[in-house]
Design a protein around this motif. Structure first.
Motif, short mmCIF file in Angstrom:
data_model
loop_
_atom_site.label_atom_id
_atom_site.label_comp_id
_atom_site.label_asym_id
_atom_site.label_seq_id
_atom_site.Cartn_x
_atom_site.Cartn_y
_atom_site.Cartn_z
N GLU A 233 0.83 -1.21 0.00
CA GLU A 233 0.00 0.00 0.00
C GLU A 233 0.86 1.26 0.00
O GLU A 233 0.56 2.24 -0.70
N ALA A 234 1.96 1.23 0.78
CA ALA A 234 2.87 2.38 0.78
C ALA A 234 3.48 2.60 -0.59
O ALA A 234 3.60 3.74 -1.06
N HIS A 235 3.85 1.50 -1.26
CA HIS A 235 4.43 1.65 -2.60
C HIS A 235 3.39 2.16 -3.59
O HIS A 235 3.70 2.98 -4.46
N ARG A 236 2.16 1.71 -3.45
CA ARG A 236 1.10 2.18 -4.34
C ARG A 236 0.91 3.68 -4.18
O ARG A 236 0.78 4.42 -5.17
N GLN A 237 0.90 4.15 -2.94
CA GLN A 237 0.73 5.57 -2.70
C GLN A 237 1.96 6.37 -3.16
O GLN A 237 1.84 7.50 -3.66
N ALA A 238 3.14 5.79 -2.99
CA ALA A 238 4.36 6.45 -3.47
C ALA A 238 4.34 6.58 -4.99
O ALA A 238 4.77 7.60 -5.54
N SER A 239 3.85 5.56 -5.66
CA SER A 239 3.74 5.61 -7.12
C SER A 239 2.75 6.70 -7.54
O SER A 239 3.00 7.44 -8.51
N ARG A 240 1.65 6.80 -6.83
CA ARG A 240 0.69 7.86 -7.12
C ARG A 240 1.30 9.23 -6.91
O ARG A 240 1.11 10.15 -7.72
N LEU A 241 2.07 9.38 -5.81
CA LEU A 241 2.72 10.66 -5.54
C LEU A 241 3.71 11.02 -6.63
O LEU A 241 3.75 12.16 -7.10
N ALA A 242 4.50 10.04 -7.06
CA ALA A 242 5.47 10.29 -8.12
C ALA A 242 4.77 10.66 -9.43
O ALA A 242 5.22 11.55 -10.16
N ALA A 243 3.65 9.98 -9.71
CA ALA A 243 2.90 10.29 -10.93
C ALA A 243 2.32 11.70 -10.87
O ALA A 243 2.33 12.44 -11.87
N LYS A 244 1.83 12.11 -9.69
CA LYS A 244 1.29 13.46 -9.54
C LYS A 244 2.38 14.52 -9.71
O LYS A 244 2.14 15.59 -10.28
N GLU A 245 3.57 14.21 -9.22
CA GLU A 245 4.68 15.14 -9.39
C GLU A 245 5.02 15.31 -10.87
O GLU A 245 5.31 16.41 -11.33
N VAL A 246 4.98 14.20 -11.60
CA VAL A 246 5.24 14.28 -13.04
C VAL A 246 4.15 15.10 -13.73
O VAL A 246 4.44 15.96 -14.58
N GLU A 247 2.90 14.87 -13.35
CA GLU A 247 1.80 15.63 -13.93
C GLU A 247 1.93 17.11 -13.62
O GLU A 247 1.68 17.97 -14.48
N LEU A 248 2.34 17.45 -12.39
CA LEU A 248 2.52 18.85 -12.03
C LEU A 248 3.63 19.50 -12.84
O LEU A 248 3.52 20.65 -13.27
N GLY A 249 4.70 18.73 -13.07
CA GLY A 249 5.78 19.26 -13.91
C GLY A 249 5.31 19.52 -15.33
O GLY A 249 5.66 20.54 -15.93
N GLU A 300 10.34 5.83 -4.18
CA GLU A 300 9.50 4.80 -4.76
C GLU A 300 10.27 3.50 -5.00
O GLU A 300 9.80 2.41 -4.66
N ALA A 301 11.46 3.61 -5.60
CA ALA A 301 12.23 2.41 -5.94
C ALA A 301 12.60 1.57 -4.70
O ALA A 301 12.45 0.35 -4.72
N PRO A 302 13.08 2.18 -3.60
CA PRO A 302 13.35 1.35 -2.41
C PRO A 302 12.11 0.66 -1.85
O PRO A 302 12.19 -0.48 -1.39
N LEU A 303 10.97 1.35 -1.90
CA LEU A 303 9.74 0.72 -1.44
C LEU A 303 9.39 -0.48 -2.33
O LEU A 303 8.98 -1.54 -1.84
N LYS A 304 9.54 -0.29 -3.64
CA LYS A 304 9.24 -1.37 -4.58
C LYS A 304 10.17 -2.56 -4.34
O LYS A 304 9.73 -3.72 -4.35
N GLU A 305 11.44 -2.27 -4.12
CA GLU A 305 12.40 -3.33 -3.85
C GLU A 305 12.08 -4.04 -2.54
O GLU A 305 12.21 -5.27 -2.43
N SER A 306 11.63 -3.28 -1.54
CA SER A 306 11.26 -3.88 -0.26
C SER A 306 10.07 -4.82 -0.41
O SER A 306 10.03 -5.89 0.18
N VAL A 307 9.09 -4.40 -1.22
CA VAL A 307 7.93 -5.25 -1.46
C VAL A 307 8.36 -6.56 -2.11
O VAL A 307 7.93 -7.65 -1.71
N ARG A 308 9.23 -6.47 -3.11
CA ARG A 308 9.69 -7.69 -3.79
C ARG A 308 10.46 -8.60 -2.83
O ARG A 308 10.32 -9.82 -2.86
N SER A 309 11.26 -7.99 -1.96
CA SER A 309 12.05 -8.79 -1.01
C SER A 309 11.16 -9.50 -0.01
O SER A 309 11.36 -10.68 0.28
N VAL A 310 10.17 -8.79 0.52
CA VAL A 310 9.26 -9.42 1.48
C VAL A 310 8.44 -10.52 0.81
O VAL A 310 8.18 -11.57 1.40
#
Length: 377
Positions: A233-249, A300-310
């Motif tokens: 869930e944290a990674h999903r929200q981080a991905s959304r945040l990163a996408a919103k940052e890209v949209e804002l740019g 985002e990437a560390p969260l994604k890697e953590s999800v894969r590891s778990v």
């Protein structure tokens, strides 16, 4: 087999500097390359080159290895591999080293693979390097024949290994001489043979398995299940945040372009003001783009890697649970056969062939190591 087009031998100095840079990156960030726990290996995945076009396109990588392990034929080697080769290595490690938590491979993404963007290629290259370095840091996997073959086999030798693996997979899928129908019949027979044991395990698997498990292990397992859920869930929200940052740019960029066009319609101070605002917007866009890249790489990437590891850990827990369930079912099946055998022996006039068959089934189930001890039941 020749190296794929686009891959040429790198100068020794460049290779040395690349290994040193990668080793430094590996030591500083797991997301950047995968830290090894010892100095036995230095592994770099580099020089991604796109091969082919369309749906058949793929990316090949150079894998450069330095090792101090005496089992290797050379202290340093360089091979060319593609993603499916990494996937084959993972499957071989999983098959030969059951129970070991394997480092996760980056997941497949058909859409991204078709687009083959530079960002996708670089992210996959980085993740593959993490995978290899973590495998090489494991005390068992580091010395495995599977990893050694992957790291030092020539392209021709590796092609033979891949063909052998594909043939074995095809043979397993065909089910040998019996074919799919025979495999289905065997599966049905096995399920019917388990009878109430299988039903009990499926219906109350958690209670039965938990009763046979170590309480400390259950605590860790439940924690990992909850951790995976929360991390996902944290990674999903981080991905959304990163996408919103890209949209804002992107919105800021379009705003600056609109101001520039608006300034062309004016004169004097008004035009100059719009021009300055447009320039400032461009500066903000450049800064935001760097911020987005940093957000993706450091958040985002560390969260994604953590999800894969778990998930790799929970996969081993699932394998353990499956093995325990099968053990319990087999034990219940053997106990039932022993009861049937005892009843036959205690019934006057039982046919000898039935007694012999019942004894054979018990022995086949592994319950009887000593015939004398079996007869005592």
């Amino acid at each position: 087999m020749q190296a794929p087009p686009g891959h040429q031998a790198a100068p020794a100095a460049a290779a040395d500097s690349g290994m040193q840079a990668a080793a430094a990156a590996n030591g500083s960030s797991s997301a950047g390359g995968g830290s090894a726990s010892s100095s036995d290996f230095e592994i770099v995945v580099t020089d991604p080159v796109k091969q082919g076009e369309g749906v058949s396109a793929y990316v090949s990588y150079k894998v450069r290895t330095r090792t101090r392990l005496p089992q290797y034929n050379r202290p340093s080697c360089e091979v060319i591999r593609r993603f499916r080769d990494f996937a084959h290595l993972e499957s071989q490690l999983a098959e030969k080293h059951r129970g070991i938590i394997l480092p996760p491979l980056p997941e497949k993404n058909a859409v991204q693979k078709f687009q083959m963007s530079q960002e996708f290629i670089e992210d996959r290259r980085r993740a593959l390097q993490v995978f290899l370095n973590r495998a090489a840091a494991h005390p068992v996997l580091a010395k495995s024949a599977e990893l050694q073959l992957f790291l030092e086999a020539t392209e021709d030798t590796w092609a033979v290994e891949m063909a052998r693996g594909q043939a074995a997979a095809a043979g397993a899928a065909a089910g040998g001489a019996g074919g799919p129908k025979k495999r289905l019949e065997d599966a049905v027979g096995w399920i019917k043979g388990l009878g109430t044991a299988a039903t009990s395990i499926v219906g109350s698997s958690s209670r039965a398995a938990d009763a046979a498990e170590d309480p400390e292990y259950i605590k860790v397992r439940d924690y990992l299940v909850a951790l995976e859920s929360h991390l996902s869930e944290a990674h999903r929200q981080a991905s959304r945040l990163a996408a919103k940052e890209v949209e804002l740019g992107e919105a800021t960029l379009e705003f600056g372009q609109a101001l520039e066009r608006l300034g062309r319609l004016e004169e004097g101070n008004v035009s100059e003001a719009f021009s300055q605002m447009s320039s400032r917007s461009a500066e903000l866009v450049a800064a935001r783009r760097k911020g987005c890249e940093a957000l993706a790489a450091r958040f985002e990437a560390p969260l994604k890697e953590s999800v894969r590891s778990v998930r790799a850990v929970t996969a081993v827990c699932n394998d353990r649970a499956m093995a325990l369930a099968m053990h319990m079912a087999a034990k219940h099946d053997v106990d039932a056969k022993k009861v049937r055998w005892a009843k036959l022996r205690g019934t006057p006039g039982s046919a000898q062939d039935k007694l012999t068959e019942a004894e054979r089934e018990v022995r086949a189930g592994g319950a009887c190591q000593d015939p004398a001890s079996c007869r005592e039941h």
